[in-house]
Design a protein around this motif. Structure first.
Motif, PDB file in Angstrom:
ATOM      1  N   HIS A  20      94.457 -76.865 -27.740  1.00  0.00           N
ATOM      2  CA  HIS A  20      94.478 -77.692 -28.258  1.00  0.00           C
ATOM      3  C   HIS A  20      93.004 -77.557 -28.981  1.00  0.00           C
ATOM      4  O   HIS A  20      92.762 -77.156 -30.050  1.00  0.00           O
ATOM      5  CB  HIS A  20      93.799 -78.881 -27.833  1.00  0.00           C
ATOM      6  CG  HIS A  20      95.129 -79.984 -27.886  1.00  0.00           C
ATOM      7  ND1 HIS A  20      95.847 -81.205 -29.014  1.00  0.00           N
ATOM      8  CD2 HIS A  20      96.612 -79.571 -27.109  1.00  0.00           C
ATOM      9  CE1 HIS A  20      97.034 -81.670 -27.821  1.00  0.00           C
ATOM     10  NE2 HIS A  20      97.291 -80.281 -27.463  1.00  0.00           N
ATOM     11  N   GLY A  23      93.002 -74.730 -31.080  1.00  0.00           N
ATOM     12  CA  GLY A  23      93.081 -75.267 -32.410  1.00  0.00           C
ATOM     13  C   GLY A  23      92.348 -75.527 -33.116  1.00  0.00           C
ATOM     14  O   GLY A  23      92.698 -74.837 -34.443  1.00  0.00           O
ATOM     15  N   TYR A  24      91.492 -76.150 -32.845  1.00  0.00           N
ATOM     16  CA  TYR A  24      90.520 -76.391 -33.679  1.00  0.00           C
ATOM     17  C   TYR A  24      89.947 -75.487 -34.261  1.00  0.00           C
ATOM     18  O   TYR A  24      89.250 -75.363 -35.163  1.00  0.00           O
ATOM     19  CB  TYR A  24      89.325 -77.355 -32.620  1.00  0.00           C
ATOM     20  CG  TYR A  24      90.506 -79.145 -32.228  1.00  0.00           C
ATOM     21  CD1 TYR A  24      90.678 -79.772 -33.627  1.00  0.00           C
ATOM     22  CD2 TYR A  24      91.298 -79.559 -31.108  1.00  0.00           C
ATOM     23  CE1 TYR A  24      91.431 -81.049 -33.189  1.00  0.00           C
ATOM     24  CE2 TYR A  24      91.364 -80.733 -31.040  1.00  0.00           C
ATOM     25  CZ  TYR A  24      91.981 -81.779 -32.031  1.00  0.00           C
ATOM     26  OH  TYR A  24      92.135 -82.923 -31.956  1.00  0.00           O
ATOM     27  N   ASP A  72      91.896 -87.219 -29.902  1.00  0.00           N
ATOM     28  CA  ASP A  72      92.935 -86.372 -28.761  1.00  0.00           C
ATOM     29  C   ASP A  72      93.272 -86.292 -27.842  1.00  0.00           C
ATOM     30  O   ASP A  72      92.289 -86.204 -27.065  1.00  0.00           O
ATOM     31  CB  ASP A  72      93.355 -84.581 -29.364  1.00  0.00           C
ATOM     32  CG  ASP A  72      93.448 -83.369 -29.174  1.00  0.00           C
ATOM     33  OD1 ASP A  72      95.544 -83.617 -28.229  1.00  0.00           O
ATOM     34  OD2 ASP A  72      93.690 -82.401 -29.327  1.00  0.00           O
ATOM     35  N   ALA A 124     102.282 -84.815 -30.884  1.00  0.00           N
ATOM     36  CA  ALA A 124     101.409 -83.611 -30.496  1.00  0.00           C
ATOM     37  C   ALA A 124     103.008 -82.660 -30.143  1.00  0.00           C
ATOM     38  O   ALA A 124     103.264 -81.844 -29.056  1.00  0.00           O
ATOM     39  CB  ALA A 124     101.035 -83.398 -29.743  1.00  0.00           C
ATOM     40  N   ASN A 126     104.663 -79.569 -30.739  1.00  0.00           N
ATOM     41  CA  ASN A 126     104.273 -78.399 -31.915  1.00  0.00           C
ATOM     42  C   ASN A 126     104.715 -77.607 -31.603  1.00  0.00           C
ATOM     43  O   ASN A 126     104.954 -76.622 -32.961  1.00  0.00           O
ATOM     44  CB  ASN A 126     103.063 -77.986 -30.348  1.00  0.00           C
ATOM     45  CG  ASN A 126     103.900 -77.337 -28.784  1.00  0.00           C
ATOM     46  OD1 ASN A 126     104.208 -78.260 -28.520  1.00  0.00           O
ATOM     47  ND2 ASN A 126     104.148 -75.761 -29.092  1.00  0.00           N
ATOM     48  N   ILE A 289      97.254 -79.103 -35.107  1.00  0.00           N
ATOM     49  CA  ILE A 289      96.477 -79.505 -34.910  1.00  0.00           C
ATOM     50  C   ILE A 289      95.955 -79.296 -36.373  1.00  0.00           C
ATOM     51  O   ILE A 289      95.362 -80.310 -37.425  1.00  0.00           O
ATOM     52  CB  ILE A 289      94.714 -78.516 -34.685  1.00  0.00           C
ATOM     53  CG1 ILE A 289      95.163 -78.620 -32.757  1.00  0.00           C
ATOM     54  CG2 ILE A 289      93.388 -78.730 -34.691  1.00  0.00           C
ATOM     55  CD1 ILE A 289      95.263 -80.612 -32.529  1.00  0.00           C
TER      56      ILE A 289
END
Length: 339
Positions: A20, A23-24, A72, A124, A126, A289
């Motif tokens: 994650h 991703g940010y 998150d 989430a 994905n 994200i």
């Protein structure tokens, strides 16, 4: 941090949080981690230093003190419900790792908290952001296959868990079951997404082929019926790699079929049309994200909210019931959960 950037509090700094965080880093113009909480002090401090943000050992304190718009949740399964409810009651939007929660009672709590607070919750999930999945969904929704008859999904791999490294996943009380409610959650939501209907019936055969030290199954084969008449099959395992040539997903309808290994998508129609497209690999967590940030920025609905999360949970709980009793079990409906 600019005021128009969405500020996120990360709840849980281990395991999947690394994906994650990566991703940010790819969407800093829209959404960023602004605080982190982890019950392990060393993990909280390390993540805080890594991200250069305030850190907490109690996410409730973070919800009260940190300047954040959303959270998150990257916690063990049995902790999801409490974190979602606390965040919603604090007016924070939520991105939550799978599974959404573990029982019908927890689902009711989640649905009530999110509805009453008026916040956005995104599951989430994905794998929905795989380009092959997105294109397949476009074809199905555009009517290329006509009425969908059958969907199949596979998510299996050889997992090197052992008693020293499996942790909370080895125990049904904290994982919610076994492999089916963990990795098996992915082919379940993918199956529902491609089937295009609400799940109504389920059954399964569960197996422990190799990881005998865990309380739940290490492999599952499940069968589902949806309210639009489509039937879905899934295979999922931590015990073995699938046989060569096994599809990641496939769909058969009245006008043709499609199949994918996750990278290449092929569709063959009864009118003679046949096409194959190969997609570049992408970071699906980063795509997830980015989608979360865009939903909050634009006020749009996430691809899967708590409604879909509860439906997928219902699929899996019904599959477990069918496996226990040797029956075909009814899937708990979202509208029933909210009653």
């Amino acid at each position: 941090m600019p005021s128009d950037i969405i500020r996120v509090g990360l709840i849980g700094g281990g395991g999947i949080a690394t994906a994650h965080i990566t991703g940010y880093e790819q969407h800093t113009d829209v959404i960023r981690v602004a605080a982190v909480a982890d019950a392990v002090p060393d993990t909280a401090a390390a993540r805080g230093a890594e991200l250069d943000v305030p850190f907490f050992t109690d996410y409730r304190e973070m919800l009260e003190r940190a300047d954040i718009d959303a959270v998150d949740i990257c916690l063990p399964h049995h902790l999801h419900r409490d974190a979602i409810v606390a965040a919603a009651r604090s007016g924070k939007h939520v991105l939550c790792e799978k599974p959404l929660c573990l029982s019908p009672d927890e689902a009711r709590d989640v649905q009530a908290a999110v509805s009453e607070a008026g916040v956005t919750l995104m599951c989430a999930h994905n794998q929905l952001f795989m380009p092959a999945v997105a294109r397949a969904k476009e074809l199905i929704d555009g009517g290329a296959l006509g009425t969908v008859y059958e969907v199949r999904t596979t998510d299996s791999f050889r997992n090197e868990f052992d008693p020293s490294n499996m942790g909370w996943r080895a125990h049904a009380a904290t994982s919610g079951g076994g492999e089916l409610i963990d990795t098996g959650y992915h082919p379940s939501y993918l199956l529902m997404h491609l089937a295009g209907g609400a799940p109504v019936q389920a059954t399964a055969m569960l197996s422990t082929h190799r990881l005998g030290f865990m309380e739940g199954e290490d492999s599952a084969q499940a069968l589902f019926r949806f309210d639009n008449g489509a039937v879905g099959q899934l295979v999922t395992s931590w015990a073995y790699e699938p046989a060569a040539g096994t599809e990641r997903f496939s769909v058969v309808g009245e006008l043709g079929s499609l199949t994918s290994d996750g990278t290449t998508l092929r569709w063959d129609l009864l009118d003679g049309t046949s096409e194959t497209v190969t997609f570049d690999d992408i970071d699906t967590f980063a795509a997830e994200i980015g989608a979360f940030g865009a939903c909050l920025r634009d006020g749009t609905r996430p691809i899967h909210t708590e409604r879909e999360g509860i439906a997928v949970l219902g699929m899996i709980l019904a599959a477990y019931e069918g496996a226990r009793n040797g029956t075909i079990a009814s899937v708990l409906q979202v509208d029933t959960v909210s009653a």
